[in-house]
Design a protein around this motif. Structure first.
Motif, mmCIF file in Angstrom:
data_model
loop_
_atom_site.group_PDB
_atom_site.id
_atom_site.type_symbol
_atom_site.label_atom_id
_atom_site.label_comp_id
_atom_site.label_asym_id
_atom_site.label_seq_id
_atom_site.Cartn_x
_atom_site.Cartn_y
_atom_site.Cartn_z
ATOM 1 N N ASN A 86 4.796 3.725 12.839
ATOM 2 C CA ASN A 86 6.123 3.186 12.515
ATOM 3 C C ASN A 86 6.011 1.665 12.438
ATOM 4 O OD1 ASN A 86 8.776 2.415 12.248
ATOM 5 N ND2 ASN A 86 9.451 3.270 14.208
ATOM 6 N N PRO A 87 6.144 1.070 11.242
ATOM 7 C CA PRO A 87 5.970 -0.385 11.122
ATOM 8 C C PRO A 87 7.005 -1.188 11.899
ATOM 9 C CG PRO A 87 6.880 0.539 9.099
ATOM 10 C CD PRO A 87 6.477 1.705 9.954
ATOM 11 N N MET A 88 8.138 -0.575 12.237
ATOM 12 C CA MET A 88 9.175 -1.254 13.016
ATOM 13 C C MET A 88 9.064 -0.945 14.502
ATOM 14 S SD MET A 88 10.840 -2.992 10.816
ATOM 15 C CE MET A 88 12.333 -3.453 11.679
ATOM 16 N N GLY A 89 8.015 -0.204 14.878
ATOM 17 C CA GLY A 89 7.879 0.226 16.271
ATOM 18 C C GLY A 89 7.698 -0.921 17.247
ATOM 19 N N LEU A 136 0.307 4.796 3.526
ATOM 20 C CA LEU A 136 -0.685 4.571 4.574
ATOM 21 C C LEU A 136 -0.057 4.742 5.957
ATOM 22 C CD1 LEU A 136 -3.533 3.734 5.421
ATOM 23 C CD2 LEU A 136 -2.798 1.335 5.260
ATOM 24 N N TYR A 137 1.169 4.180 6.152
ATOM 25 C CA TYR A 137 1.849 4.323 7.439
ATOM 26 C C TYR A 137 2.113 5.793 7.750
ATOM 27 C CZ TYR A 137 2.828 -0.709 7.041
ATOM 28 O OH TYR A 137 2.724 -2.060 6.920
ATOM 29 N N LYS A 138 2.519 6.528 6.731
ATOM 30 C CA LYS A 138 2.816 7.948 6.920
ATOM 31 C C LYS A 138 1.551 8.732 7.261
ATOM 32 C CE LYS A 138 5.112 11.837 4.631
ATOM 33 N NZ LYS A 138 5.799 12.287 3.377
ATOM 34 N N LYS A 139 0.472 8.397 6.583
ATOM 35 C CA LYS A 139 -0.794 9.096 6.812
ATOM 36 C C LYS A 139 -1.319 8.836 8.225
ATOM 37 C CE LYS A 139 -5.564 9.323 5.116
ATOM 38 N NZ LYS A 139 -6.537 8.782 4.125
ATOM 39 N N LEU A 172 -4.869 -3.158 4.689
ATOM 40 C CA LEU A 172 -3.703 -3.723 4.010
ATOM 41 C C LEU A 172 -4.098 -4.911 3.141
ATOM 42 C CD1 LEU A 172 -1.097 -3.606 6.925
ATOM 43 C CD2 LEU A 172 -1.063 -2.217 4.848
ATOM 44 N N GLN A 173 -5.028 -5.717 3.629
ATOM 45 C CA GLN A 173 -5.492 -6.856 2.851
ATOM 46 C C GLN A 173 -6.217 -6.388 1.589
ATOM 47 O OE1 GLN A 173 -4.772 -10.059 3.440
ATOM 48 N NE2 GLN A 173 -5.800 -10.539 1.494
ATOM 49 N N GLY A 220 5.796 -1.016 22.154
ATOM 50 C CA GLY A 220 5.804 -2.011 21.093
ATOM 51 C C GLY A 220 4.429 -2.572 20.815
ATOM 52 N N TYR A 221 3.680 -2.870 21.880
ATOM 53 C CA TYR A 221 2.341 -3.414 21.697
ATOM 54 C C TYR A 221 1.407 -2.392 21.054
ATOM 55 C CZ TYR A 221 3.790 -7.262 24.732
ATOM 56 O OH TYR A 221 4.439 -8.339 25.272
ATOM 57 N N ARG A 222 1.619 -1.124 21.371
ATOM 58 C CA ARG A 222 0.798 -0.075 20.764
ATOM 59 C C ARG A 222 1.012 -0.045 19.251
ATOM 60 N NH1 ARG A 222 -1.911 4.383 22.489
ATOM 61 N NH2 ARG A 222 -2.142 6.068 20.970
ATOM 62 N N SER A 223 2.260 -0.149 18.850
ATOM 63 C CA SER A 223 2.561 -0.171 17.416
ATOM 64 C C SER A 223 1.933 -1.383 16.746
ATOM 65 C CB SER A 223 4.080 -0.178 17.208
ATOM 66 O OG SER A 223 4.395 -0.249 15.838
ATOM 67 N N MET A 224 2.031 -2.538 17.423
ATOM 68 C CA MET A 224 1.448 -3.757 16.863
ATOM 69 C C MET A 224 -0.078 -3.671 16.811
ATOM 70 S SD MET A 224 3.958 -6.524 18.751
ATOM 71 C CE MET A 224 3.212 -7.965 18.017
ATOM 72 N N ALA A 225 -0.664 -3.057 17.820
ATOM 73 C CA ALA A 225 -2.129 -2.900 17.827
ATOM 74 C C ALA A 225 -2.582 -1.987 16.697
ATOM 75 C CB ALA A 225 -2.576 -2.342 19.177
ATOM 76 N N GLN A 226 -1.809 -0.953 16.450
ATOM 77 C CA GLN A 226 -2.143 -0.051 15.341
ATOM 78 C C GLN A 226 -2.050 -0.790 14.007
ATOM 79 O OE1 GLN A 226 0.784 2.953 16.263
ATOM 80 N NE2 GLN A 226 -0.757 4.325 17.184
ATOM 81 N N MET A 227 -1.037 -1.644 13.898
ATOM 82 C CA MET A 227 -0.899 -2.443 12.683
ATOM 83 C C MET A 227 -2.076 -3.412 12.550
ATOM 84 S SD MET A 227 1.897 -1.456 11.188
ATOM 85 C CE MET A 227 2.214 -2.808 10.091
#
Length: 547
Positions: free
Chosen positions: A412-415, A405-408, A384-385, A370-377
């Motif tokens: 996973n934004p819900m990860g 962008l997420y696909k590229k 995004l801004q 989960g933290y990995r996904s959040m770090a990527q975000m």
């Protein structure tokens, strides 16, 4: 990212609401009929509901005689000669809430609390809880080296001698309460025995911010554990037949329960006696006692703390009076593990810290995902801004660009949400364990925290808790939506207000969990950032070689 943030906010908000409501949840019993009474005594027969008048609030008076003082290793108590009632019961190994005095569990003072245990016999003018008994002594004391203490009361009516015998056991909160009925009359008798607890509906209701359940409770193998609020004793009076089970009064940390003889058919009942006085009980027909015959009727009365070991030994189902709600299947093993850790370290605060570390270790890989996904975000936040500034208020184009962008980037934004969802039941279960465990009541940690079940007197832990939440917010990716950004900024403040009123043991758990989460999240953020920098450098190098 906006969706994930919204889901997280809802999860934590609903968690707090669930925790608040957990101790007020009531299990409604099946619809039933009232128990008929004569002079405050349950009648031997239960007529049809249409034949019973609604109880009238005419006031309730508890008759009183001489008090017999009894002292054991666990109790200081009074047995009244009227009915042989248990009128006052102090727990010698548990302190009152705000003083060094013994904890007063049962009392007949009426204000601020009325809480007494009664028994009686119905039929042939046999002694009820209104009958005056006699005793050989006005005081009894368990001596050093004495394993049990017997208090014998007697009453005689129409040639029938009834002995009511209390037997107290060393280091046990179970009290044997036996009737010995000796029929010296010329006719057979068919008595009915009843056991009941009378309690007011106003005392021991907890605080406004931390309400707790105080009310009736019962258990049979068929119905399992049930709670019954005082108000429901009027709406749906209990009328249940069984050959097993017990009835009692439940409150935060403590319980009292009548446990009739195993296999004896019984009928459970409740009744409103006055505007704020209620009773819950059980009655059983004992069969015929011929002239010259004697019948002994055993029962037990548990009155004490909700310690798992004592409850389990006393009666089947009594251990469920420590109510963990719908997460019992998770909470019970957590308490078992917490107890085992305590047996090694002999400090409940240290045990909470070590248990939190073990739980965090068990979810380490899941949390890391989960933290990995959040770090990527977080790494994508500047891009995004920029997209938000480019598309302005065109939400459809903004969403499409974000998905591309997420696909590229294969993100996973819900990860970051799913790992938290999986852990929420464990967090809530541990909350209930820490809130409901009498073992933590007046248990010291260190320094200024001398009671893990009470609020931190100097609010140090809640302030540190708020600080860790602010740090966590800084580690998370900032929402692009201004409203969500404001919500996430104020969340630590809102949560900190809640934790100012939570017991220190609960705040300690959340604080340790947050510190560990911060350490893990910081490490993952650093690792992902290093990967992102290396990736950018790699792209720059390839671009330079191409040119």
């Amino acid at each position: 990212m906006d969706t994930r943030r919204l889901v997280l906010f809802v999860i934590f908000s609903m968690s707090i609401l669930m925790l608040w409501d957990a101790w007020q949840t009531k299990n409604a019993p099946p619809a039933s009929t009232p128990i008929a009474t004569v002079d405050g005594v349950p009648s031997a027969d239960v007529p049809a509901a249409s034949a019973i008048d609604t109880p009238v609030d005419t006031g309730y008076t508890l008759k009183s005689g001489q008090n017999i003082a009894v002292t054991t290793d666990l109790y200081n108590l009074n047995i009244n000669t009227v009915g042989g009632d248990l009128r006052k019961l102090e727990l010698r190994k548990h302190r009152a809430n705000d003083s060094s005095a013994n904890y007063l569990l049962l009392d007949d003072a009426a204000k601020p609390m009325l809480y007494v245990a009664q028994t009686g016999l119905i039929g042939q003018d046999l002694p009820t809880h209104n009958t005056v008994f006699t005793s050989e002594s006005s005081s009894y004391q368990m001596q050093d080296g004495q394993d049990k203490l017997e208090v014998r009361l007697s009453a005689v009516s129409n040639g029938v001698t009834v002995y009511k015998v209390y037997t107290f056991h060393r280091n046990r909160y179970e009290i044997d309460v036996n009737y010995e009925i000796k029929n010296d009359s010329s006719v057979a008798i068919t008595p009915v025995v009843y056991y009941q607890i009378v309690h007011d509906s106003e005392s021991n209701q907890g605080s406004a911010l931390m309400p707790t359940f105080t009310g009736g409770t019962y258990y049979t193998e068929a119905t399992k554990f049930k709670k019954l609020a005082f108000a429901d004793m009027v709406k749906e009076p209990l009328s249940l037949t069984s050959t097993d089970g017990w009835v009692g009064i439940l409150q935060h940390y403590f319980v009292s329960a009548w446990i009739p003889k195993d296999g004896l058919a019984r009928k459970f009942y409740t009744e409103k006696l006055s505007d704020n006085i209620y009773r819950i009980g059980t009655k059983s027909t004992l069969g015929t006692i011929a002239p010259g015959a004697t019948l002994t009727v055993p029962a037990r009365f548990y009155s004490g703390p909700q310690t798992k070991e004592d409850l389990t030994a006393a009666a089947p189902g009594l251990e469920y009076s420590v109510d963990y709600g719908w997460l019992t299947v998770i909470a019970s093993p957590l308490f078992w593990l917490l107890s085992k850790i305590y047996s090694l370290v002999n400090n409940w605060g240290v045990a909470i810290i070590l248990l939190t570390i073990l739980i965090k270790a068990a979810f380490f890989k899941l949390s890391a995902s989960g933290y990995r996904s959040m770090a990527q975000m977080r790494e994508l936040a500047p891009r995004l801004q920029s997209m938000k500034e480019k598309f302005g208020d065109d939400r459809q184009k903004m969403q499409m660009a974000m998905m591309d962008l997420y696909k590229k980037e294969k993100i996973n934004p819900m990860g970051g949400c799913f790992p938290i969802l999986i852990q929420v039941p464990v967090f809530i279960a541990l909350y209930w364990v820490l809130l409901g465990s009498v073992e933590l009541r007046h248990a010291p940690f260190f320094g200024w925290i001398q009671d893990l079940s009470a609020i931190d007197p100097f609010y140090v832990l809640p302030i540190l808790m708020g600080a860790t939440m602010i740090i966590q917010t800084k580690l998370n990716p900032k929402p692009t939506d201004p409203m969500q950004a404001k919500i996430m900024t104020w969340m630590p403040v809102v949560f900190s207000v809640f934790f100012f009123f939570f017991p220190a043991g609960l705040v300690l758990y959340w604080l340790v969990n947050n510190v560990l989460s911060i350490a893990q999240q910081w490490y993952v953020n650093k690792m992902i950032h290093a990967e992102a920098v290396a990736k950018k450098q790699g792209h720059a190098k390839k671009s330079g070689e191409h040119h």
